[in-house]
Design a protein around this motif. Structure first.
Motif, mmCIF file in Angstrom:
data_model
loop_
_atom_site.group_PDB
_atom_site.id
_atom_site.type_symbol
_atom_site.label_atom_id
_atom_site.label_comp_id
_atom_site.label_asym_id
_atom_site.label_seq_id
_atom_site.Cartn_x
_atom_site.Cartn_y
_atom_site.Cartn_z
ATOM 1 N N ASN A 44 0.817 -1.196 0.000
ATOM 2 C CA ASN A 44 0.000 0.000 0.000
ATOM 3 C C ASN A 44 0.862 1.263 0.000
ATOM 4 N N SER A 45 2.164 1.080 0.057
ATOM 5 C CA SER A 45 3.135 2.156 -0.107
ATOM 6 C C SER A 45 4.436 1.495 -0.527
ATOM 7 N N ALA A 46 5.454 2.291 -0.817
ATOM 8 C CA ALA A 46 6.726 1.711 -1.232
ATOM 9 C C ALA A 46 7.504 1.205 -0.021
ATOM 10 N N PRO A 47 8.323 0.159 -0.201
ATOM 11 C CA PRO A 47 9.152 -0.342 0.911
ATOM 12 C C PRO A 47 10.110 0.734 1.409
ATOM 13 N N CYS A 48 10.528 0.639 2.660
ATOM 14 C CA CYS A 48 11.422 1.627 3.259
ATOM 15 C C CYS A 48 12.881 1.193 3.151
ATOM 16 N N MET A 49 13.741 2.173 2.980
ATOM 17 C CA MET A 49 15.167 1.894 3.096
ATOM 18 C C MET A 49 15.561 1.993 4.571
ATOM 19 N N ASN A 50 16.732 1.542 4.898
ATOM 20 C CA ASN A 50 17.238 1.646 6.260
ATOM 21 C C ASN A 50 17.291 3.131 6.654
ATOM 22 N N PRO A 51 16.624 3.531 7.753
ATOM 23 C CA PRO A 51 16.596 4.948 8.147
ATOM 24 C C PRO A 51 17.974 5.572 8.285
ATOM 25 N N SER A 52 18.973 4.776 8.620
ATOM 26 C CA SER A 52 20.321 5.322 8.785
ATOM 27 C C SER A 52 20.917 5.769 7.463
ATOM 28 N N MET A 53 20.327 5.333 6.341
ATOM 29 C CA MET A 53 20.826 5.699 5.013
ATOM 30 C C MET A 53 20.091 6.904 4.431
ATOM 31 N N ALA A 54 19.100 7.442 5.155
ATOM 32 C CA ALA A 54 18.320 8.575 4.657
ATOM 33 C C ALA A 54 19.171 9.839 4.567
ATOM 34 N N LEU A 55 18.963 10.613 3.511
ATOM 35 C CA LEU A 55 19.695 11.860 3.270
ATOM 36 C C LEU A 55 18.703 13.018 3.153
ATOM 37 N N PRO A 56 19.140 14.254 3.403
ATOM 38 C CA PRO A 56 18.258 15.411 3.219
ATOM 39 C C PRO A 56 17.675 15.481 1.808
ATOM 40 N N SER A 57 18.445 15.051 0.817
ATOM 41 C CA SER A 57 17.983 15.116 -0.573
ATOM 42 C C SER A 57 16.783 14.216 -0.841
ATOM 43 N N HIS A 58 16.576 13.214 0.016
ATOM 44 C CA HIS A 58 15.418 12.339 -0.156
ATOM 45 C C HIS A 58 14.101 13.063 0.137
ATOM 46 N N PHE A 59 14.180 14.201 0.823
ATOM 47 C CA PHE A 59 12.977 14.902 1.261
ATOM 48 C C PHE A 59 12.701 16.165 0.437
ATOM 49 N N MET A 60 13.392 16.344 -0.670
ATOM 50 C CA MET A 60 13.169 17.519 -1.520
ATOM 51 C C MET A 60 13.072 17.090 -2.978
ATOM 52 N N THR A 61 12.476 17.961 -3.786
ATOM 53 C CA THR A 61 12.406 17.734 -5.226
ATOM 54 C C THR A 61 12.277 19.072 -5.940
ATOM 55 N N SER A 62 12.750 19.133 -7.172
ATOM 56 C CA SER A 62 12.596 20.330 -8.003
ATOM 57 C C SER A 62 11.622 20.081 -9.143
ATOM 58 N N THR A 84 6.864 9.078 -4.868
ATOM 59 C CA THR A 84 7.977 8.428 -4.186
ATOM 60 C C THR A 84 9.181 8.240 -5.085
ATOM 61 N N LYS A 85 9.017 8.456 -6.385
ATOM 62 C CA LYS A 85 10.150 8.376 -7.309
ATOM 63 C C LYS A 85 10.982 9.651 -7.264
ATOM 64 N N ASN A 86 10.307 10.810 -7.354
ATOM 65 C CA ASN A 86 11.047 12.076 -7.379
ATOM 66 C C ASN A 86 11.240 12.684 -5.989
ATOM 67 N N MET A 87 10.530 12.182 -4.968
ATOM 68 C CA MET A 87 10.719 12.649 -3.598
ATOM 69 C C MET A 87 10.483 11.462 -2.657
ATOM 70 N N PRO A 88 11.460 10.572 -2.529
ATOM 71 C CA PRO A 88 11.282 9.333 -1.755
ATOM 72 C C PRO A 88 10.842 9.561 -0.316
ATOM 73 N N GLY A 89 11.229 10.699 0.271
ATOM 74 C CA GLY A 89 10.881 10.968 1.656
ATOM 75 C C GLY A 89 9.402 11.227 1.883
ATOM 76 N N SER A 90 8.632 11.392 0.799
ATOM 77 C CA SER A 90 7.190 11.610 0.949
ATOM 78 C C SER A 90 6.435 10.314 1.201
ATOM 79 N N ASN A 91 7.127 9.188 1.076
ATOM 80 C CA ASN A 91 6.494 7.890 1.266
ATOM 81 C C ASN A 91 5.859 7.777 2.653
ATOM 82 N N THR A 92 4.610 7.344 2.722
ATOM 83 C CA THR A 92 3.785 7.139 3.925
ATOM 84 C C THR A 92 3.348 8.444 4.598
#
Length: 220
Positions: A44-62, A84-92
């Motif tokens: 019902n949403s995309a799978p999550c990556m390991n939170p320790s691998m999250a970057l600020p760039s995952h939460f922004m898009t142009s 979730t493709k262009n802004m992965p941090g928007s997932n869930t």
């Protein structure tokens, strides 16, 4: 007896609270979508990556900064969405942003989002917008730069550029990660396979020739 009745009322209340929510609440701070995961997995949403691998760039898009090509659309509009493709941090997170470019005289035809309410802010141009409720009452308003309008969840609504020459631009926020969109005319006359002619003829009080012409005009 009273206890059983109270439990029944509580169950009904919780049931309705559940179905009126948009997306499920996240169970953690964030769930950055893992683009490397096999896309054949159905969630019902995309799978999550390991939170320790999250970057600020995952939460922004142009993606919303660039105008879309309105000439490529039958009605003279194009919608650019965050996802979730262009802004992965928007997932869930239960939200989507949309850039709506409408050519001069263009129209976002009557359509509905089955899983989201929408609020629209006009950034350029003048738009005539409106929605129709379940009693077929029309709520319509002319919007100028800086004006906002809300479209209730599931209601058929439209946006029309009143200027025949200059383009219009709006930004919308929707309270679902996957709001969905169904254009009324296409969902009736451009389906694959086609809806039976007799059903469309009786529904719209038109002839078989009318059905054929509308299908052709809509690319059905």
């Amino acid at each position: 007896m009273r206890s059983s009745y109270s439990l029944l009322v509580l169950y009904v209340l919780l049931h309705f609270l559940k179905i009126t929510k948009s997306d499920p609440d996240p169970l953690q701070d964030f769930c950055v979508a893992d683009a490397s995961t096999d896309e054949t997995i159905f969630l019902n949403s995309a799978p999550c990556m390991n939170p320790s691998m999250a970057l600020p760039s995952h939460f922004m898009t142009s993606v919303l900064s660039k105008p879309g090509n309105t000439g490529a659309n039958l009605f003279g509009f194009i919608v650019t969405l965050t996802n979730t493709k262009n802004m992965p941090g928007s997932n869930t997170q239960g939200l989507t942003m949309a850039r709506i470019d409408i050519a001069g005289g263009g129209l976002v035809p009557p359509h509905a989002h089955p899983r989201a309410s929408e609020v629209t802010l006009v950034l350029a141009g003048t738009l005539l917008v409106g929605f129709v409720d379940t009693s077929n009452r029309l709520f319509t308003q002319q919007l100028r730069v800086g004006d906002s309008f809300v479209f209730p969840r599931g209601m058929s609504h439209f946006l029309c550029n009143l200027d025949q020459k200059e383009p219009a631009l709006a930004i919308s926020g929707l309270n679902s990660q996957n709001p969905g969109s169904q254009i009324s005319s296409l969902s009736n006359f451009a389906t694959k396979p086609a809806i039976m002619d007799d059903i469309l003829k009786k529904s719209y009080r038109i002839s078989g020739q009318d059905v054929e012409r509308i299908r052709k005009n809509l690319g059905g």
